[in-house]
Design an enzyme around this catalytic site. Structure first.
Site, short mmCIF file in Angstrom:
data_model
loop_
_atom_site.label_atom_id
_atom_site.label_comp_id
_atom_site.label_asym_id
_atom_site.label_seq_id
_atom_site.Cartn_x
_atom_site.Cartn_y
_atom_site.Cartn_z
N LYS A 150 0.76 -1.18 0.02
CA LYS A 150 0.19 0.07 0.06
C LYS A 150 0.88 1.30 0.09
O LYS A 150 0.36 2.25 -0.56
CB LYS A 150 -1.03 -0.13 1.22
CG LYS A 150 -2.34 -0.89 1.23
CD LYS A 150 -3.22 -0.67 1.88
CE LYS A 150 -4.40 -1.43 1.62
NZ LYS A 150 -5.37 -1.30 2.81
N LYS A 199 -6.81 -10.33 -7.60
CA LYS A 199 -8.19 -10.41 -6.38
C LYS A 199 -9.08 -9.28 -6.97
O LYS A 199 -8.88 -8.31 -7.33
CB LYS A 199 -7.52 -9.80 -5.06
CG LYS A 199 -7.83 -11.00 -3.99
CD LYS A 199 -7.27 -10.49 -2.74
CE LYS A 199 -8.33 -9.95 -1.92
NZ LYS A 199 -8.15 -9.61 -0.57
N LYS A 229 -11.94 -3.45 -4.63
CA LYS A 229 -12.55 -2.20 -4.93
C LYS A 229 -11.93 -1.20 -5.36
O LYS A 229 -12.62 -0.01 -6.03
CB LYS A 229 -13.45 -1.70 -3.58
CG LYS A 229 -12.60 -1.77 -2.30
CD LYS A 229 -13.60 -1.77 -1.15
CE LYS A 229 -12.98 -2.38 0.14
NZ LYS A 229 -14.04 -2.53 1.21
#
Ligand code: TRP
Length: 359
Positions: free
Chosen positions: A116, A220, A223
């Site tokens: 991230k 994966k 969102k």
């Protein structure tokens, strides 16, 4: 207490839309646990600010939306505690203490932080780095024993156990002296006779329940994927679901008749997996029916099943989203019940540490 009270804790972040991956990989698997032990399901809004503050109006809407999704999926507020994290101050307080238990080295190894934060670590928030300590606090403020999550969270749960073990060890004598905690059935040099925090059991959903992107079977479903066609959102209507399945990436071959035939065919594997998960079947079962058929035949069947399974839930979600009063009152009631468990835990923790209590 002679043993830890079994208790489930899990959570989802209110960022962006909930999608099929969140539903099949997490929330739907929580539903049966409600009848097995006390369960707490949290909307982790304090985690949702670690990668930058979202728009404030969107953050509160997303918090309600995740709550609505929990309820529409079958999390029952009369059986489970449902609340949003920021309403129970003990999470933040315990996270601070855990900031002082966890080591820089432990957190530096977290792959989610590395992913991230990306190349620009200097510019990542301190909160993003300390994210796993807050997650450990979420779990341990309730001394939860079982945590159902996807396998991407496995490393964070190992960190939670490391924090619990270090706290138990560092304060082992003190915990015993105060006569609180739970006897350790198997004391060792690594773990003292009396434990305050349980070593939480992960309940990891294997890769079989991992739902991948409809545009790339190796990624994966997420969102944050810029393509909305990559995921089925729990707010999508039937036409949108059908369209996304029609446009889902596939390969040119027919479906195999055995599971081994799905190896190296990530998109085929993913669509068969979604069919299996929605239908409560194994992939073998699905291939028994569809082996040898083309995607042009399989996709409409998948679409029909997805719409049949998801639309009652998405309808209920929409109904709940129109009734903010009901959602907010569920969250309020949940926060009160959650506080009633976490407050005495923090009182103990302050005593164990030696924070002077003058009030
Ligand atoms: N980190 C989890 C995720 O991204 C969400 C989460 C926060 C969580 N606190 C938790 C999950 C405590 C389980 C228990 O999926």
């Amino acid at each position: 207490m002679t043993a830890f009270q079994p208790r489930v804790f899990s959570g989802v972040q209110p960022t962006g839309n909930l999608h099929l991956g969140n539903y099949l990989g997490a929330v739907s698997r929580w539903v049966p646990l409600q009848d097995q032990m006390p369960t707490i399901f949290c909307v982790v809004d304090s985690h949702a600010i670690t990668a930058g503050f979202p728009d404030p109006v969107e953050l509160s809407e997303a918090t309600r939306e995740v709550t609505a999704a929990y309820m529409a999926a079958g999390i029952d507020p009369t059986k489970s505690i449902i609340f949003n994290q920021s309403q129970v101050r003990e999470h933040a307080e315990l996270a601070w203490i855990f900031n002082c238990v966890a080591r820089m080295g432990w957190l530096s190894r977290m792959t989610q932080f590395k992913e991230k934060a990306g190349k620009n670590k200097e510019n990542a928030s301190v909160g993003l780095f300390a994210y796993p300590n807050l997650m450990a606090a979420d779990i341990l403020a309730y001394r939860a024993t079982h945590v159902p999550v996807g396998d991407d969270q496995k490393q964070h749960l190992e960190l939670t156990r490391d924090i619990a073990a270090k706290f138990n060890n560092d304060f082992g004598e003190r915990i015993k002296e105060l006569g609180i905690g739970v006897p350790n059935p198997t004391p060792s040099p690594e773990l003292p006779e009396q434990l305050y925090f349980p070593l939480t059991e992960p309940m990891i959903a294997g890769p079989a329940t991992r739902i991948m992107s409809l545009r790339d079977g190796t990624k994966k479903m997420s969102k944050s994927d810029p393509s909305d066609l990559s995921r089925i959102n729990l707010t999508d209507d039937s036409d949108t679901i059908a369209k996304k399945i029609r446009k889902a990436k596939t390969d040119p071959d027919a479906l195999p008749s055995a599971v081994e035939g799905l190896a190296d065919r990530p998109e085929a594997d993913n669509l068969v997996g979604i069919y299996a998960a929605l239908g409560g079947l194994s992939k073998e079962d699905v291939l028994k029916d569809f082996g040898g058929q083309q995607f042009s035949a399989f996709k409409p069947a998948l679409s029909e099943l997805a719409v049949a399974k998801l639309s009652p839930m998405t309808d209920e979600m929409r109904r709940l989203m129109d009734d903010k009063v009901q959602i907010d009152s569920v969250l309020k009631d949940g926060a009160e019940k959650a506080s009633a468990i976490a407050e005495p835990v923090l009182k103990d923790v302050r005593r164990i540490i030696g924070f002077l209590d003058v009030r």
